[in-house]
Design a protein around this motif. Structure first.
Motif, PDB file in Angstrom:
ATOM      1  N   UNK A  74       2.105  -1.632  -4.352  1.00 16.29           N
ATOM      2  CA  UNK A  74       1.167  -0.779  -3.607  1.00 16.29           C
ATOM      3  C   UNK A  74      -0.252  -1.000  -4.116  1.00 16.29           C
ATOM      4  N   UNK A  75      -0.419  -1.146  -5.430  1.00 14.60           N
ATOM      5  CA  UNK A  75      -1.753  -1.410  -5.973  1.00 14.60           C
ATOM      6  C   UNK A  75      -2.325  -2.705  -5.398  1.00 14.60           C
ATOM      7  N   UNK A  76      -1.501  -3.758  -5.323  1.00 13.30           N
ATOM      8  CA  UNK A  76      -1.968  -5.035  -4.780  1.00 13.30           C
ATOM      9  C   UNK A  76      -2.267  -4.943  -3.291  1.00 13.30           C
ATOM     10  N   UNK A  80      -5.746  -5.563  -1.316  1.00 17.54           N
ATOM     11  CA  UNK A  80      -5.839  -6.404  -0.127  1.00 17.54           C
ATOM     12  C   UNK A  80      -6.656  -5.684   0.953  1.00 17.54           C
ATOM     13  N   UNK A  81      -6.395  -4.395   1.134  1.00 20.93           N
ATOM     14  CA  UNK A  81      -7.179  -3.592   2.081  1.00 20.93           C
ATOM     15  C   UNK A  81      -8.639  -3.531   1.654  1.00 20.93           C
ATOM     16  N   UNK A  82      -8.882  -3.250   0.388  1.00 22.79           N
ATOM     17  CA  UNK A  82     -10.261  -3.138  -0.088  1.00 22.79           C
ATOM     18  C   UNK A  82     -11.013  -4.469   0.032  1.00 22.79           C
ATOM     19  N   UNK A  86     -14.358  -4.752   2.124  1.00 27.43           N
ATOM     20  CA  UNK A  86     -15.585  -5.190   1.447  1.00 27.43           C
ATOM     21  C   UNK A  86     -16.318  -6.280   2.218  1.00 27.43           C
ATOM     22  N   UNK A  87     -15.649  -6.914   3.179  1.00 24.73           N
ATOM     23  CA  UNK A  87     -16.308  -7.923   4.018  1.00 24.73           C
ATOM     24  C   UNK A  87     -17.048  -7.310   5.210  1.00 24.73           C
ATOM     25  N   UNK A  88     -16.837  -6.035   5.462  1.00 27.83           N
ATOM     26  CA  UNK A  88     -17.523  -5.379   6.581  1.00 27.83           C
ATOM     27  C   UNK A  88     -19.045  -5.459   6.448  1.00 27.83           C
ATOM     28  N   UNK A 118      -4.112  -5.082   6.938  1.00 24.57           N
ATOM     29  CA  UNK A 118      -3.911  -4.745   5.526  1.00 24.57           C
ATOM     30  C   UNK A 118      -3.625  -3.255   5.341  1.00 24.57           C
ATOM     31  N   UNK A 119      -4.220  -2.401   6.166  1.00 26.29           N
ATOM     32  CA  UNK A 119      -3.903  -0.969   6.111  1.00 26.29           C
ATOM     33  C   UNK A 119      -2.440  -0.737   6.499  1.00 26.29           C
ATOM     34  N   UNK A 120      -2.028  -1.393   7.571  1.00 22.93           N
ATOM     35  CA  UNK A 120      -0.640  -1.301   8.037  1.00 22.93           C
ATOM     36  C   UNK A 120       0.319  -1.806   6.953  1.00 22.93           C
TER      37      UNK A 120
END
Length: 192
Positions: A74-76, A80-82, A86-88, A118-120
């Motif tokens: 879950x941390x990884x 992945x989501x972050x 961060x590219x936004x 990545x959220x999914x």
């Protein structure tokens, strides 16, 4: 593991992302209203991206309220989501500075698509750990908004080459779908 550090780290990263976006808007050299005109596309792209970051922060917060524990996977997946979030600021700056041209709009859509994927993925890892009896699973098992969002992003990326404005309208539509607070998780938590 408890979720406290995951929440604190994620909140910090999202705050930095918003800060980076506003710092990309440069102050005009002149003191007239006319000097603000070139900033209109930059400001509009900022508003859209600010709304998106707010939506992700809000939904991430609600999702983690339903979580009892986390593990390394879950941390990884959260990282992945972050990463994609961060590219936004990059996409935001590019579409604003290039007046919503095709390639930047397509790349912006790809970034939004990957944020959703990545959220999914994070959501599914949490459900895998906590099981199908979990609050989160019960809240999101019929995720129409998520599926509609993915379909819009998948369509918007290539449509940017037909009309960047169609892509832009799809990005706005997805934001409007999610800007209304999602009560599914809150409702499941309140049932406990």
């Amino acid at each position: 593991m408890t979720k406290n550090r995951l929440e604190a780290f994620s909140d910090g990263v999202l705050a930095i992302i918003i800060t980076i976006m506003i710092l990309e808007i440069k102050v005009p050299e002149d003191h007239s209203f006319e000097s603000l005109k070139p900033l209109i596309p930059v400001f509009l792209s900022y508003v859209l991206s600010f709304v998106y970051i707010g939506i992700y922060w809000n939904n991430h917060h609600h999702m983690l309220q339903a979580v009892k524990k986390v593990n390394g996977s879950i941390l990884w997946h959260n990282l992945f989501l972050l990463f994609w979030l961060s590219l936004i600021p990059f996409g935001t700056s590019w579409i604003g500075s290039q007046l919503f041209a095709s390639v930047p709009m397509s790349i912006y859509g790809f970034i939004l698509l990957m944020c959703a994927v990545s959220y999914f993925s994070l959501q599914n890892k949490i459900i895998k750990l906590e099981g199908k009896d979990s609050t989160l699973y019960k809240a999101v098992e019929k995720d129409k908004k998520g599926k509609i969002s993915l379909a819009c992003y998948i369509a918007a990326v290539p449509l940017a080459f037909v009309s960047p404005w169609i892509s832009g309208l799809l990005y706005i539509a997805v934001a409007l779908i999610w800007i209304i607070p999602d009560k599914r998780i809150e409702n499941q938590i309140n049932k406990l």
